[in-house]
Enzyme design. Sequence first.
Site, PDB file in Angstrom:
ATOM      1  N   CYS A 279      14.491  -2.409  80.909  1.00  0.00           N
ATOM      2  CA  CYS A 279      15.632  -1.787  80.628  1.00  0.00           C
ATOM      3  C   CYS A 279      16.963  -2.455  81.230  1.00  0.00           C
ATOM      4  O   CYS A 279      17.786  -2.318  80.574  1.00  0.00           O
ATOM      5  CB  CYS A 279      15.574  -0.371  81.539  1.00  0.00           C
ATOM      6  SG  CYS A 279      15.137  -0.737  83.189  1.00  0.00           S
ATOM      7  N   HIS A 338      15.565   3.018  86.703  1.00  0.00           N
ATOM      8  CA  HIS A 338      15.988   2.821  85.243  1.00  0.00           C
ATOM      9  C   HIS A 338      17.376   2.390  85.242  1.00  0.00           C
ATOM     10  O   HIS A 338      18.063   2.911  85.929  1.00  0.00           O
ATOM     11  CB  HIS A 338      15.673   3.940  84.324  1.00  0.00           C
ATOM     12  CG  HIS A 338      15.756   3.809  82.977  1.00  0.00           C
ATOM     13  ND1 HIS A 338      15.352   3.062  82.197  1.00  0.00           N
ATOM     14  CD2 HIS A 338      16.673   4.673  82.016  1.00  0.00           C
ATOM     15  CE1 HIS A 338      15.753   3.107  81.018  1.00  0.00           C
ATOM     16  NE2 HIS A 338      16.581   4.009  80.854  1.00  0.00           N
ATOM     17  N   ASP A 361      22.125   4.296  76.364  1.00  0.00           N
ATOM     18  CA  ASP A 361      20.950   3.831  76.917  1.00  0.00           C
ATOM     19  C   ASP A 361      20.185   3.206  75.618  1.00  0.00           C
ATOM     20  O   ASP A 361      19.951   3.707  74.636  1.00  0.00           O
ATOM     21  CB  ASP A 361      19.898   4.932  77.490  1.00  0.00           C
ATOM     22  CG  ASP A 361      18.663   4.365  78.339  1.00  0.00           C
ATOM     23  OD1 ASP A 361      18.686   3.342  78.138  1.00  0.00           O
ATOM     24  OD2 ASP A 361      17.914   4.939  78.967  1.00  0.00           O
TER      25      ASP A 361
END
Length: 721
Positions: A279, A338, A361
Amino acid sequence: AASPGRLAFITWHSTKNNLQHRTAEMGGQQVIARRGQPFTITLHFQGRGYLHGDSLHLIAETGPQPDQQAGTQSIFPVGPGQPDLKRAWRATASAASGPRSTDVVVWPPAGAPIGRYQLKIRVDSDHTSKFYYLGDFILLFNAWCPDDDVYLESELEREEYVLNEQGLIYQGNKNWIRPVPWNFGQFEEGIVGICLKLLDRSLHFLHDPGRDCSLRNSPVYVSRVLSAMINSNDDNGVLLGNWSEDYSGGVRPTEWSGSIAILTQWDHSGGRPVKYGQCWVFAAVMCTVLRCLGIPSRVVTNFDSGHEKDGNLIIDVFYDKAGHLLPTESKDSIWNFHVWNECWMARRDLPPGYHGWQVLDATPQERSNGLYCCGPAPVSAIREGDVDVRFDAPFVFSMVNADRVAWLLDGARKEKLQWDTSAVGNNISTKCVGSDEREDITSAYKYPEGSLAERRVFLKALGQRQPLSPPVRYRSGVLPVAFSASVEDRTREPPPAMAQTSLKLQLVESPEVGQDIQLVLAACNLEFVHKELKLSLSAQAVLHDGHPRPPFWQETLYLSLRPREGKELPWTISYQQYGQQLGEDKQLCVIALGEENTTWLKTLAEKTITMASPSLDIHVLASVVVNQPFPIQVVFANPLSEPVGNCVLTMEGSGLVKGQPQIQLGPLGPRKQTSVRLQLTPYKSGPRQLHVTLKSSQFPPVKGHKQLQVAPRSGWRCRRD
């Protein structure tokens, strides 16, 4: 009839124009302009030159199918008049220094599509016309232009979120947050071309290039396309994700320190995905591309980040009767941290109130309109529970504001242990503007935990979602249908009956890799009766996405507690016990499950421990001046009580180091400290960040960084150590 003047050549004034547009460090001889801001070219004619009576029209085109109605082609006269910066291209002319030269000021509108443009000119005189190709230029978004949708009012924020090539990404866990340096490098030579190539490789462009190029006037559209292109799940995007802990054939995600090597490798390979990313790597590369194209961006870390699919804003986690955290086969999970992006833009596609920071994202988690992408979702919509707002607001809301329910599984029997409304979305963090301090932006995403406003927003968001009720899977099979409940039933359920005994796990001190872990379990009887307590203690490694490994240590104790008595139980987990179990993320989960012998009620305590990396120190030994070599000393140590080999030192830093030079080191003895002296030659002035990484197959990468101020000339010395 007189013939029109013949154009001899053009002067682009790329150095001057790029300085004015804050793109000079991107290198090359091409003009790289920002929307809504003029740039100047000089036309040089032969013969009689450009005379009054001649008519000049410029033609600006972008994409393979330029079209005036689509906004990808514009034909506009060179003449007097005030430019309409928002809607139309304009150009004005004035006499240059030479008799046969004309200066032309070109005003790209603030709403023009970004990209690579061809500029042509048509010279008309009487009934004769001639066309000339002038050359190419690049047009970017402009955070300095009030009419641009990415306009930022604060100069300090523009410098941070568009111009800053260095940054910090926060990792660890909510109780131990550590900054990891990253070299964004958006102004390195060639990067802007790679970013534009990314847009041209997207599925949107391949399906309909004319429409795709037309929509590049919108930062909402461009950022959403990039969210899909940074991962490679649907296309030949930049990065291949890997959470398997088998990184053969590629680079461990923890080894990356910058975006330049990743983007360059993707480009040089012809667009093959780079192995591997997780991530924070996806978000860092996304930040580089957004800043390069002119969209203000920052990297954001959410600790205890939810991943919830059922639509009920409930994330279930499961333990066995020994207190071991069980892996689930459902996609519901809580990541220790995250990382995503925020980008700043107007949302003219939405009702008023949603301008500003938007969540993007690029980590491939769920499909959105058929592609693995997420956002842009307005942060203000997440805070207010407006999950019906585009794009992907329900998923983003669940990452910061789902509830966590812990269950004990004993065969076919299930017992609720905890219902925690504040377990998800903690200490949401980003780098401060103008400093290396951490800024907590949790309040931008949610009202304070436990407040009436927070529960009101939670129920509002829950009511706007469409609940799903699939069975939950875990490793040994499918949970019975009776274990799944409707949204209405689950939100009305009372909290579980808890033992009147409190358990709390505490670290004596934060351990480094290679050190033993010293823990204390504090147990307290909350009632005025004697109690016997069975304690099941265990430890297991966990990945940062919340996936647990099998327990490597467990113990059962029995504890007697007098009325209202508290006791502290110290214990140690040695490096010999956890060393071979530690994953790339260096995280362990320690669990204590207590059961009263009379009521059989249970209480649960758990703690996530992130092992600290040993220090790697960088010392600057002389003044730092552009284009002049200077020495540095790197000091580091083997953190283990055993010898290690195959150690490599890697350096990176925009403006300081070209590429990623590596130094092969000899074997390091147990706990041995050593140093290496190196020489660097900076090629750009200004504030710079040097990254050094020590890699070994026997412990996770050890990283260090140093802020430097590179003097622009030999007459001015500046050093920061």
